[in-house]
Motif scaffolding. Structure first.
Motif, PDB file in Angstrom:
ATOM      1  N   UNK A 134      26.251  38.351  42.215  1.00  0.00           N
ATOM      2  CA  UNK A 134      27.465  38.530  41.415  1.00  0.00           C
ATOM      3  C   UNK A 134      28.636  38.509  42.393  1.00  0.00           C
ATOM      4  N   UNK A 135      29.265  37.347  42.575  1.00  0.00           N
ATOM      5  CA  UNK A 135      30.362  37.270  43.535  1.00  0.00           C
ATOM      6  C   UNK A 135      31.534  38.173  43.143  1.00  0.00           C
ATOM      7  N   UNK A 136      32.081  38.842  44.144  1.00  0.00           N
ATOM      8  CA  UNK A 136      33.286  39.640  43.984  1.00  0.00           C
ATOM      9  C   UNK A 136      34.245  39.263  45.096  1.00  0.00           C
ATOM     10  N   UNK A 137      35.536  39.394  44.798  1.00  0.00           N
ATOM     11  CA  UNK A 137      36.589  39.153  45.792  1.00  0.00           C
ATOM     12  C   UNK A 137      37.179  40.509  46.151  1.00  0.00           C
ATOM     13  N   UNK A 138      37.130  40.841  47.438  1.00  0.00           N
ATOM     14  CA  UNK A 138      37.578  42.140  47.928  1.00  0.00           C
ATOM     15  C   UNK A 138      38.818  41.944  48.792  1.00  0.00           C
ATOM     16  N   UNK A 139      39.830  42.786  48.576  1.00  0.00           N
ATOM     17  CA  UNK A 139      41.007  42.735  49.446  1.00  0.00           C
ATOM     18  C   UNK A 139      40.577  43.009  50.878  1.00  0.00           C
ATOM     19  N   UNK A 140      41.085  42.211  51.812  1.00  0.00           N
ATOM     20  CA  UNK A 140      40.804  42.414  53.233  1.00  0.00           C
ATOM     21  C   UNK A 140      41.767  43.473  53.753  1.00  0.00           C
ATOM     22  N   UNK A 141      41.298  44.689  53.902  1.00  0.00           N
ATOM     23  CA  UNK A 141      42.148  45.789  54.351  1.00  0.00           C
ATOM     24  C   UNK A 141      43.240  46.064  53.341  1.00  0.00           C
ATOM     25  N   UNK A 142      44.431  46.349  53.829  1.00  0.00           N
ATOM     26  CA  UNK A 142      45.548  46.624  52.918  1.00  0.00           C
ATOM     27  C   UNK A 142      46.333  45.359  52.607  1.00  0.00           C
ATOM     28  N   UNK A 143      45.883  44.236  53.158  1.00  0.00           N
ATOM     29  CA  UNK A 143      46.563  42.960  52.914  1.00  0.00           C
ATOM     30  C   UNK A 143      46.065  42.360  51.605  1.00  0.00           C
ATOM     31  N   UNK A 144      46.998  41.942  50.782  1.00  0.00           N
ATOM     32  CA  UNK A 144      46.625  41.323  49.520  1.00  0.00           C
ATOM     33  C   UNK A 144      46.609  39.801  49.630  1.00  0.00           C
TER      34      UNK A 144
END
Length: 108
Positions: free
Chosen positions: A16-26
């Motif tokens: 189930x692919x998810x997209x996660x923010x890389x650190x606090x960068x959007x």
């Protein structure tokens, strides 16, 4: 249904692919498997997803990165993310309020 090839067994598994923010960068998203939490990598030549269920290294190093996602507001940001995700046949789904840093990804 999305599948990925496990590096260790060379067998397909359902992910189930998810997209996660890389650190606090959007502006950068990392792609992972929402079922296992393991990073997903994309094969540009054969257009298949890969994962390693035994992987315990640097998540950001191994996960597929979607960079340069910018927008003046949430709607523009989502449109920019979807434009980049189209390469993978995916688009943003629901935002995971509980986790607070990821979207489910759905096939287009």
């Amino acid at each position: 249904m999305t599948t990925a090839i496990d590096f260790d067994t060379n067998e397909p598994i359902t992910v189930q692919p998810v997209a996660i923010y890389a650190g606090s960068a959007y502006d950068t998203l990392l792609i992972a498997d929402g079922n296992t939490g393991k990073p997903l990598a994309y094969g540009d030549i054969n257009h298949e997803w890969y994962t390693d269920l035994a992987y315990d290294g640097d998540f950001e190093q191994a996960a597929e990165k979607i960079e340069g996602v910018y927008g003046a507001d949430e709607a523009e940001w989502e449109a920019a993310a979807n434009k980049k995700l189209a390469k993978y046949g995916l688009k943003l789904g629901d935002f995971d309020e509980k986790a607070g840093d990821r979207y489910t990804l759905v096939e287009v």
